[in-house]
Design a protein around this motif. Structure first.
Motif, short mmCIF file in Angstrom:
data_model
loop_
_atom_site.label_atom_id
_atom_site.label_comp_id
_atom_site.label_asym_id
_atom_site.label_seq_id
_atom_site.Cartn_x
_atom_site.Cartn_y
_atom_site.Cartn_z
N SER A 87 0.81 -1.22 0.00
CA SER A 87 0.00 0.00 0.00
C SER A 87 0.85 1.27 0.00
CB SER A 87 -0.90 -0.02 1.25
OG SER A 87 -1.45 1.24 1.54
N TYR A 88 0.18 2.36 -0.34
CA TYR A 88 0.79 3.68 -0.21
C TYR A 88 1.02 4.06 1.25
CZ TYR A 88 -0.05 4.43 -5.21
OH TYR A 88 -0.05 4.33 -6.57
N ASP A 89 0.51 3.25 2.19
CA ASP A 89 0.82 3.51 3.61
C ASP A 89 2.19 2.94 3.98
OD1 ASP A 89 0.52 0.76 3.95
OD2 ASP A 89 -1.31 0.89 5.14
N MET A 90 2.94 2.46 2.97
CA MET A 90 4.32 1.97 3.09
C MET A 90 4.42 0.59 3.72
SD MET A 90 6.37 5.41 4.18
CE MET A 90 5.45 6.91 4.43
N THR A 91 3.30 -0.10 3.92
CA THR A 91 3.36 -1.41 4.55
C THR A 91 2.99 -2.54 3.58
OG1 THR A 91 1.05 -1.53 5.31
CG2 THR A 91 2.63 -0.38 6.75
N VAL A 92 3.46 -3.72 3.96
CA VAL A 92 3.06 -4.98 3.31
C VAL A 92 2.29 -5.77 4.35
CG1 VAL A 92 3.91 -7.15 2.34
CG2 VAL A 92 5.07 -4.99 1.77
N CYS A 93 1.09 -6.21 3.99
CA CYS A 93 0.26 -6.96 4.93
C CYS A 93 0.01 -8.38 4.43
CB CYS A 93 -1.09 -6.26 5.13
SG CYS A 93 -0.98 -4.77 6.13
N VAL A 94 -0.01 -9.32 5.36
CA VAL A 94 -0.40 -10.70 5.07
C VAL A 94 -1.74 -10.94 5.75
CG1 VAL A 94 0.20 -13.14 5.30
CG2 VAL A 94 2.00 -11.44 4.94
N TRP A 95 -2.67 -11.53 4.99
CA TRP A 95 -4.05 -11.71 5.47
C TRP A 95 -4.44 -13.18 5.41
CZ3 TRP A 95 -6.30 -6.93 6.59
CH2 TRP A 95 -5.74 -5.80 5.96
N ASP A 96 -5.30 -13.57 6.34
CA ASP A 96 -6.01 -14.85 6.24
C ASP A 96 -7.47 -14.50 5.97
OD1 ASP A 96 -7.45 -17.17 6.60
OD2 ASP A 96 -6.24 -17.88 8.28
#
Length: 318
Positions: A257-266
């Motif tokens: 994201s443009y929020d500078m993070t990488v997220c992992v989701w279930d």
């Protein structure tokens, strides 16, 4: 885990489907607004303390926004370029012989490229000219142009099970499902009320697709019943640039994201956010999961860095 510094801003990263230690990175100068581009091919060392090695680098007069590996030739990589061209590079040939092809039909920036994983003989491009195009390696012109979207087509992605089916995500707030044997799109999914920047198919259920939007959410849909999403994943603070389903687990996906993070989701559980990585210091715009090594992730962003790490570890850890 290792980090690679690119001279330009990172836009996209993709693991090779043939070599577990190889990845390609698309970059663009001046945040992609104006200037040159460079396509990097990188090799990881089995020893994480050894720096990432650059196997090859190809310069372009305009920014490179996306990259895709051929599924049929282990040395061929496809670049989506800001001048409206799609360029093919062959790592087996000397730099002076590259690019081996340059297809120039799009009238605006090409934003995505995706190689057919089932038939392995064709690829898609999508562009800010509101179209997607179908290509084969041997034809000098596109096989077909798909023109229904009313605004930029940011992403076009093949279905992992059906050789003729793909989805396209657009700034017109819809995802369209296409069958290349049919004259028009077979489904229009009004997935968000804001621009849709990316989509991806589940690798274990060919009817499930995820969408990522400027509205900060990722939504998961079942195309058999698409009136309401299967799940809505909230957690990013700004627009979600990319989304990718895991090649190894039906319920896991990753986004950046443009929020500078990488997220992992279930996406199968209510408390869907598994982990958040905040290693980038500028927009995180490229993310990928290795098909060959379970849990191996890569990301790139406007901070001119490429990170490769194992899920559950710190990307910045030496």
């Amino acid at each position: 885990m290792p980090v690679f510094k690119t001279p330009f801003n990172g836009y996209s990263v993709k693991f090779s489907p043939f070599y577990e230690n190889r990845l390609a990175v698309a970059t663009a100068q001046n945040f992609g607004i104006l200037g040159n581009g460079r396509l990097h091919v990188l090799d990881l060392s089995p020893d994480p303390s050894v720096p990432i090695a650059e196997l090859a680098a190809y310069d372009t007069a305009d920014g490179v926004y996306d990259v895709a590996w051929s599924e049929s030739h282990d040395s061929i990589v496809i670049a989506a370029v800001a001048d409206g061209s799609v360029k093919l590079y062959d790592l087996a040939l000397p730099p002076t012989s590259n690019p081996i092809r340059s297809f120039h039909e799009h009238t605006r920036e090409v934003h995505s490229a995706d190689y057919n994983p089932v038939r392995r003989d064709s690829f898609l491009s999508s562009s800010w000219d509101d179209t997607a195009k179908l290509w084969t390696l041997d034809r000098p012109t596109s096989v077909r142009t798909f023109k229904e979207h009313a605004y930029c087509v940011y992403s076009a992605v093949w279905n992992p099970r059906h050789a003729d089916v793909f989805a396209s995500a657009s700034g017109d707030c819809t995802v369209r499902i296409w069958d290349v044997r049919e004259p028009g799109s077979t489904m229009i999914l009004p997935a968000h009320e804001f621009e849709i920047l990316a989509c991806d198919w589940n690798k274990y259920d060919e009817c499930v697709i995820a969408t990522a939007s400027v509205d900060k959410s990722v939504k998961v849909w079942d195309v058999r019943n698409y009136r309401v999403p299967v799940s809505v994943l909230n957690g990013h603070g700004y627009a979600v640039r990319k989304v990718k389903f895991s090649p190894h687990a039906r319920n896991l996906m990753v986004s950046c994201s443009y929020d500078m993070t990488v997220c992992v989701w279930d996406c199968m559980v209510e408390d869907a956010l598994v982990s958040r990585y905040d290693h980038h210091t500028e927009f995180a715009v490229g993310v990928d999961l290795s098909v060959l090594v379970e849990g191996l992730m890569a990301s790139t962003g406007w901070d001119e860095l490429v990170y490769v790490w194992q899920h559950g570890t710190d990307p910045r850890a030496p």
